[in-house]
Design a protein around this motif. Sequence first.
Motif: not given
Length: 304
Positions: A211-237
């Motif tokens: 789980e990634v909270d507001p104001y936090s950044m998740a770094i994916v392993e180099t070369g892996d795709d980003l797969e994101l599931e919104a637990l609540t309505d979310s704005k993500v950069m």
Amino acid sequence: MGKIQLVIPPREKDLGGFNVRRILPYATHRMVGPFIFFDHMGPADFRSHEGMDVRPHPHVGLATVTYLFTGKIRHRDSLGSDQLIEPGAINWMTAGKGIVHSERTPSFEREHENHMHGIQLWVALPEEFEDVAPSFIHHPADTLPEFTIGEIKLKLLVGNALGHTSPVKAHSDLFYLEANITAGQLLNFPVLGCEAAAYVVTGKIRADGKEVDPYSMAIVETGDDLELEALTDSKVMILGGSPVGKRFIYWNFVASSQEKLDRAKKAWLPGPGPSNELFKAIPGDDQEFIPLPAEVGNPKGTIM
């Protein structure tokens, strides 16, 4: 599923009158692709007659990327640019061999209570572009590609991604997007071998079971795709790209060598002016500047 290497928590910094949440550079993860700096500005509320005042200061070896969700900022620089930055637009400033700029709440906004919320990034320039002439380009909100994947609304701010191209001209291979993901929706973002990260502006997401909270950044392993599931309505950069190599950073300066860093530091000591080889004064905003910070504990630049 993309494996998450690290989740970076926010660190609050007082910039004088308002706080930012600084994500990059981080102690154990300095850069994501060419992105070397990430500040989440605000949300900040100002009383009448107050606002943001970031005094004239210098940059070298990087490009700044400013994006607002709410509020307005007056950008002025040593090239003579005088641009009102508004929500949804991208403002790309290439520092190259040297530029000075200021960022202030415009006077008409100070006539009443005002609000400011946005993100500023720095992109480290490839070595062949480190000493280019500085420039500033404003891209209005309606020039940036907006599209949907299912019910997910995306806006491509810079670079190339998902079959779309931003009009913002970058100096290297990168991508930077805003994604609005409704609760329960899944976003699979193909990274194609690059470095990538997702920053949660609002809401909460799950990535690789974390789980990634507001104001936090998740770094994916180099070369892996980003797969994101919104637990609540979310704005993500979403941001990333190909690395540009190691960089030295000191204060507002980024360089591929200590020598270039030292040159910039020496040039800024007397402040901006007509005789300064790297840093000219800002027309109309030349009565003050931020001095070079005292070199306490680390006189050399930090290697990225």
